[in-house]
Scaffold this motif. Structure first.
Motif, PDB file in Angstrom:
ATOM      1  N   THR A  92       7.950  17.410  64.874  1.00  0.00           N
ATOM      2  CA  THR A  92       6.805  16.677  64.932  1.00  0.00           C
ATOM      3  C   THR A  92       5.694  17.206  64.399  1.00  0.00           C
ATOM      4  O   THR A  92       5.532  18.148  64.360  1.00  0.00           O
ATOM      5  N   LEU A  95       7.871  13.307  62.582  1.00  0.00           N
ATOM      6  CA  LEU A  95       7.993  12.640  64.201  1.00  0.00           C
ATOM      7  C   LEU A  95       6.809  12.469  64.747  1.00  0.00           C
ATOM      8  O   LEU A  95       6.704  13.903  65.229  1.00  0.00           O
ATOM      9  N   GLY A 147       6.179  11.939  68.099  1.00  0.00           N
ATOM     10  CA  GLY A 147       7.263  12.351  69.230  1.00  0.00           C
ATOM     11  C   GLY A 147       6.753  11.778  70.623  1.00  0.00           C
ATOM     12  O   GLY A 147       5.282  12.551  70.707  1.00  0.00           O
ATOM     13  N   ASP A 148       6.594  11.321  70.808  1.00  0.00           N
ATOM     14  CA  ASP A 148       6.372  11.401  72.458  1.00  0.00           C
ATOM     15  C   ASP A 148       6.324  12.613  73.802  1.00  0.00           C
ATOM     16  O   ASP A 148       5.493  12.678  74.602  1.00  0.00           O
ATOM     17  N   SER A 149       6.793  13.586  72.781  1.00  0.00           N
ATOM     18  CA  SER A 149       7.041  14.693  73.282  1.00  0.00           C
ATOM     19  C   SER A 149       4.857  14.962  73.481  1.00  0.00           C
ATOM     20  O   SER A 149       4.361  16.451  74.486  1.00  0.00           O
ATOM     21  N   ASP A 157       7.769   6.991  68.018  1.00  0.00           N
ATOM     22  CA  ASP A 157       8.208   7.039  69.113  1.00  0.00           C
ATOM     23  C   ASP A 157       7.687   5.746  69.587  1.00  0.00           C
ATOM     24  O   ASP A 157       6.214   5.217  69.682  1.00  0.00           O
ATOM     25  N   LYS A 167      11.405   5.250  66.951  1.00  0.00           N
ATOM     26  CA  LYS A 167      12.343   5.576  67.230  1.00  0.00           C
ATOM     27  C   LYS A 167      12.652   5.256  69.114  1.00  0.00           C
ATOM     28  O   LYS A 167      11.437   4.932  69.364  1.00  0.00           O
ATOM     29  N   HIS A 208      17.736   7.617  69.350  1.00  0.00           N
ATOM     30  CA  HIS A 208      17.716   8.779  70.489  1.00  0.00           C
ATOM     31  C   HIS A 208      18.627   8.974  70.945  1.00  0.00           C
ATOM     32  O   HIS A 208      18.162   8.090  72.151  1.00  0.00           O
ATOM     33  N   ILE A 237      18.596  17.880  68.205  1.00  0.00           N
ATOM     34  CA  ILE A 237      17.812  18.918  68.710  1.00  0.00           C
ATOM     35  C   ILE A 237      18.851  19.666  69.959  1.00  0.00           C
ATOM     36  O   ILE A 237      18.829  18.837  70.236  1.00  0.00           O
ATOM     37  N   VAL A 267      10.153  20.163  67.830  1.00  0.00           N
ATOM     38  CA  VAL A 267       8.503  20.276  68.405  1.00  0.00           C
ATOM     39  C   VAL A 267       7.942  21.148  67.799  1.00  0.00           C
ATOM     40  O   VAL A 267       7.886  22.558  67.920  1.00  0.00           O
TER      41      VAL A 267
HETATM   42  C1  KIV Z   1      11.746  16.024  71.218  1.00  0.00           C
HETATM   43  C2  KIV Z   1      12.116  14.717  70.269  1.00  0.00           C
HETATM   44  C3  KIV Z   1      12.906  14.643  69.181  1.00  0.00           C
HETATM   45  C4  KIV Z   1      11.026  13.600  70.562  1.00  0.00           C
HETATM   46  O1  KIV Z   1      11.688  12.767  71.103  1.00  0.00           O
HETATM   47  C5  KIV Z   1       9.748  13.944  70.743  1.00  0.00           C
HETATM   48  O2  KIV Z   1       9.230  14.713  70.295  1.00  0.00           O
HETATM   49  O3  KIV Z   1       9.140  12.848  71.843  1.00  0.00           O
END
Ligand code: KIV
Ligand code: MHF
Length: 347
Positions: A78, A97, A99-101, A139, A170, A199, A266, A278
């Protein structure tokens, strides 16, 4: 650039392969680790010099599929802004990525569900400005597709339009027996030519419904059957890859062996087609616990705190800044003239 140590080769010998950003072919070679570092930096310079960036091209889904078909593990990491994306791009990770993380690691929210779409888009744009070959996946955050398929399609188009470098969205998908809505949504995106990475498994946007960040597919055989069927239905719906999060290694390998698209794991063990982590976790950017499946490859947070503490100490003790290295000079003649002028003014 990715490398793998082979036990049957000399200790300091490394076999490495990279996706050529020029023609999509896989380049394989064997070299020593020192040579590897040199070649790596040469390639990086060629790719990232602001003057020659036009020569490089980004990895495509076809490139990723070609590597997958050759059985070479795929890498994804990410990134959340121009700086972190620059690191990922310079390392030539296959995929990046957004990601929404991001919500939890970079923005301080307690969950990914709180993240406003506008804030997410701002970050996607900053990531996309970092040059490099990694294929960018964005995402679909919570709330961007749940209310209706047409709203979701509009938001997916919005993401793709943020930058020509966003190559795929994603989408987190629940088990097919309960989530026909998202499966159908994914099909509609694919029909419209919007590439979708699915996912499944632990889907953090549904953490409340799942009872927290818990391993999935370890309670019953039916649960694994359902995960496997969901993965196959997503392939049929047109997804080009699937993230599989936090399921037992054996289940992830079984699913990987029974679908025809890459699985990016993951917390899913080594049997998947690739891995994603991440960036804040794997580089140790933050204090506190990381999930069990994380390997920390760095300690950036610690190193940053130490550096900042030293800076504060040195300012307070007048060690920094020091002349001449941190300061600018002026010609004595100009300074004397200035002092003369000020004297006249003081009168
Ligand atoms: C953990 C990854 C796959 C994710 O979905 C994100 O970073 O939001
Ligand atoms: N920094 C970070 N890394 C991540 O990987 C990540 C996020 N944030 N935020 C969104 C989701 C949440 N993720 C997580 C977080 C924790 C576990 C975890 O440690 N689960 C353990 C403990 C669960 C429990 O306490 O019962 C497990 O055994 O499932 C799993 C996935 C993955 N994603």
């Amino acid at each position: 650039m990715f490398s793998r140590h082979y036990k049957d080769l000399q200790p300091r010998t490394v076999a490495f392969a990279r996706l050529s950003p020029y023609n999509g072919s896989i380049e394989l070679s064997i070299t020593t680790t020192t040579m590897f570092a040199r070649i790596n930096s040469t390639v990086a310079r060629r790719l990232y010099s602001s003057h020659s960036s036009a020569a490089a091209r980004n990895f495509t889904i076809a490139d990723i599929h070609s590597k997958y078909k050759q059985g070479i593990p795929l890498t994804m990491c990410t990134a959340y802004d121009y700086i972190t994306a620059g690191w990922v791009q310079q390392s030539q990770c296959d995929m990046l990525l957004v990601g929404d993380s991001l919500a939890m690691t970079s923005l301080g929210y307690d969950s990914t569900t709180e993240l406003p779409f506008e804030e997410f888009k701002y970050h996607v744009k900053s990531v996309a400005r970092a040059p490099g070959p990694s294929l960018i996946v964005a995402d679909m955050p919570f709330g961007t597709f749940e209310q209706s398929h047409s709203y979701g399609i509009a938001n997916a188009i919005d993401l793709m339009k943020l930058s020509s470098r966003v190559a795929s969205v994603k989408v987190e998908v629940g088990p097919h027996t309960r989530d026909t809505y998202t499966l159908e949504f994914v099909r509609k995106l694919c029909e419209r030519g919007i590439p979708v990475m699915a996912h499944i498994g632990l889907t953090p946007q549904r953490a409340n419904a799942l009872g927290g960040f818990k391993v999935q597919g370890n309670k019953s055989a039916e649960e694994i059957v359902e995960l496997c069927e969901t993965a196959q239905m997503l392939e049929r719906a047109g997804c080009w890859a699937s993230v599989i999060e936090c399921i037992p290694q054996r289940a992830a390998k079984y699913i990987t062996d029974h679908v025809g698209i890459p699985t990016i794991g993951i917390g899913a063990g080594s049997g998947t087609s690739g891995q994603v982590l991440v960036i804040a976790d794997m580089l140790g950017m933050q204090e506190g616990k990381v999930p069990k499946f994380v390997k920390k490859y760095g300690d950036l947070g610690d190193s940053a705190s130490k550096s900042l503490r030293q800076y504060i100490d040195e300012v307070e003790s007048r060690v920094f800044p020091r002349a001449p290295e941190h300061t600018f000079k002026i010609k004595d003649s100009i300074w004397e003239e200035f002092e003369q002028q000020m004297k006249l003014r003081d009168r």
